[in-house]
Design a protein around this motif. Sequence first.
Motif, mmCIF file in Angstrom:
data_model
loop_
_atom_site.group_PDB
_atom_site.id
_atom_site.type_symbol
_atom_site.label_atom_id
_atom_site.label_comp_id
_atom_site.label_asym_id
_atom_site.label_seq_id
_atom_site.Cartn_x
_atom_site.Cartn_y
_atom_site.Cartn_z
ATOM 1 N N TRP A 103 0.861 -1.176 0.000
ATOM 2 C CA TRP A 103 0.000 0.000 0.000
ATOM 3 C C TRP A 103 0.897 1.225 0.000
ATOM 4 N N ARG A 104 0.673 2.139 -0.947
ATOM 5 C CA ARG A 104 1.404 3.396 -0.965
ATOM 6 C C ARG A 104 0.558 4.430 -0.235
ATOM 7 N N LEU A 105 1.171 5.061 0.748
ATOM 8 C CA LEU A 105 0.500 6.045 1.586
ATOM 9 C C LEU A 105 1.069 7.423 1.290
ATOM 10 N N ASP A 106 0.197 8.430 1.237
ATOM 11 C CA ASP A 106 0.706 9.784 1.056
ATOM 12 C C ASP A 106 1.279 10.277 2.381
ATOM 13 N N ALA A 107 1.748 11.513 2.401
ATOM 14 C CA ALA A 107 2.418 12.055 3.587
ATOM 15 C C ALA A 107 1.521 12.062 4.821
ATOM 16 N N SER A 108 0.191 12.097 4.618
ATOM 17 C CA SER A 108 -0.735 12.102 5.764
ATOM 18 C C SER A 108 -1.094 10.696 6.234
ATOM 19 N N GLY A 109 -0.610 9.672 5.508
ATOM 20 C CA GLY A 109 -0.918 8.291 5.876
ATOM 21 C C GLY A 109 -2.130 7.721 5.170
ATOM 22 N N MET A 110 -2.680 8.461 4.206
ATOM 23 C CA MET A 110 -3.851 8.017 3.442
ATOM 24 C C MET A 110 -3.388 7.117 2.303
ATOM 25 N N PRO A 111 -3.996 5.927 2.132
ATOM 26 C CA PRO A 111 -3.606 5.079 1.006
ATOM 27 C C PRO A 111 -4.050 5.682 -0.321
ATOM 28 N N ILE A 112 -3.094 5.768 -1.267
ATOM 29 C CA ILE A 112 -3.395 6.349 -2.582
ATOM 30 C C ILE A 112 -3.302 5.319 -3.704
ATOM 31 N N ALA A 113 -2.623 4.202 -3.437
ATOM 32 C CA ALA A 113 -2.462 3.186 -4.475
ATOM 33 C C ALA A 113 -1.983 1.892 -3.836
ATOM 34 N N THR A 114 -2.114 0.812 -4.595
ATOM 35 C CA THR A 114 -1.540 -0.464 -4.176
ATOM 36 C C THR A 114 -0.651 -0.984 -5.289
ATOM 37 N N ILE A 115 0.268 -1.859 -4.901
ATOM 38 C CA ILE A 115 1.135 -2.544 -5.853
ATOM 39 C C ILE A 115 1.027 -4.024 -5.537
ATOM 40 N N LEU A 116 0.663 -4.808 -6.537
ATOM 41 C CA LEU A 116 0.492 -6.243 -6.343
ATOM 42 C C LEU A 116 1.178 -6.984 -7.486
ATOM 43 N N ARG A 117 1.945 -8.007 -7.134
ATOM 44 C CA ARG A 117 2.655 -8.823 -8.119
ATOM 45 C C ARG A 117 1.734 -9.924 -8.633
ATOM 46 N N PHE A 118 1.592 -9.965 -9.958
ATOM 47 C CA PHE A 118 0.862 -11.029 -10.636
ATOM 48 C C PHE A 118 1.891 -11.959 -11.272
ATOM 49 N N PHE A 119 1.702 -13.250 -11.101
ATOM 50 C CA PHE A 119 2.537 -14.253 -11.754
ATOM 51 C C PHE A 119 1.770 -14.711 -12.983
ATOM 52 N N THR A 120 2.395 -14.609 -14.147
ATOM 53 C CA THR A 120 1.677 -14.861 -15.391
ATOM 54 C C THR A 120 2.235 -16.068 -16.132
ATOM 55 N N ASP A 121 1.376 -16.665 -16.943
ATOM 56 C CA ASP A 121 1.785 -17.724 -17.867
ATOM 57 C C ASP A 121 1.946 -17.081 -19.236
ATOM 58 N N LEU A 122 3.144 -17.188 -19.771
ATOM 59 C CA LEU A 122 3.418 -16.634 -21.090
ATOM 60 C C LEU A 122 3.435 -17.751 -22.117
ATOM 61 N N VAL A 123 3.795 -17.439 -23.325
ATOM 62 C CA VAL A 123 3.847 -18.445 -24.385
ATOM 63 C C VAL A 123 4.948 -19.459 -24.125
ATOM 64 N N GLU A 124 4.757 -20.653 -24.642
ATOM 65 C CA GLU A 124 5.748 -21.724 -24.586
ATOM 66 C C GLU A 124 6.190 -22.067 -23.159
ATOM 67 N N GLY A 125 5.269 -21.991 -22.228
ATOM 68 C CA GLY A 125 5.555 -22.404 -20.861
ATOM 69 C C GLY A 125 6.382 -21.438 -20.050
ATOM 70 N N GLN A 126 6.690 -20.271 -20.578
ATOM 71 C CA GLN A 126 7.462 -19.284 -19.829
ATOM 72 C C GLN A 126 6.572 -18.618 -18.787
ATOM 73 N N LYS A 127 7.196 -18.217 -17.699
ATOM 74 C CA LYS A 127 6.483 -17.521 -16.629
ATOM 75 C C LYS A 127 6.909 -16.065 -16.610
ATOM 76 N N GLY A 128 6.002 -15.215 -16.247
ATOM 77 C CA GLY A 128 6.296 -13.794 -16.136
ATOM 78 C C GLY A 128 5.841 -13.268 -14.787
ATOM 79 N N GLN A 129 6.232 -12.038 -14.498
ATOM 80 C CA GLN A 129 5.797 -11.358 -13.281
ATOM 81 C C GLN A 129 5.528 -9.899 -13.628
ATOM 82 N N VAL A 130 4.361 -9.425 -13.251
ATOM 83 C CA VAL A 130 3.970 -8.053 -13.535
ATOM 84 C C VAL A 130 3.518 -7.394 -12.236
ATOM 85 N N LEU A 131 4.050 -6.204 -11.963
ATOM 86 C CA LEU A 131 3.558 -5.413 -10.840
ATOM 87 C C LEU A 131 2.399 -4.569 -11.361
#
Length: 190
Positions: A103-131
């Motif tokens: 959770w990203r908090l602004d200077a007052s402590g209010m949440p303004i955004a989140t960051i979450l890692r997604f694990f993905t299946d790509l072509v040909e059995g490759q794995k990816g990761q996207v924030l």
Amino acid sequence: MASPFLIPPLFLAISLAVAAPALAENSSTYTKLILDQCQQEPLDPEDELQGGVWWCEGYGGMPVRVAEGDLRFLVSYGANAAEELAASQTVPSFNTINETLEWRLDASGMPIATILRFFTDLVEGQKGQVLVITKLGPPGQICHVGYVDALLNPDANVVARDVADNAAPGFVCGEEIAPAFGLTGDDARE
């Protein structure tokens, strides 16, 4: 003779720097998304693609809605999370999500955004990761604002925090399209 009312510029600059309070910066805090510990909605027996919907407790008690269907996860926030644009947004490939939610908090402590890692299946059995960076705001303003390839960018978390801090507050959900930030797969092929 120098006027007694003239303050040397260097002295003035040093005085202001010492007297001015340090500007508060945005910060991060973390919660867990462990679906076995969240409240699961009853499954709809007529919906063959629905894998489930879970309600988890986020930072400051904010509801976090996690839905899975057709091997893709969708994460939204707030009391009306099911109606937010984020509830229909995911990454293009089959995916799962990480258990740590930043959770990203602004200077007052209010949440303004989140960051979450997604694990993905790509072509040909490759794995990816996207924030995935999601803007938090009033009703109607909770949506994805950007994506960072966590494998191509050695500083992916720094890039994602910068997007959360600088792009999310002014992003208009429903009018803007969330872009990729940092290096992308196209950069790797060049």
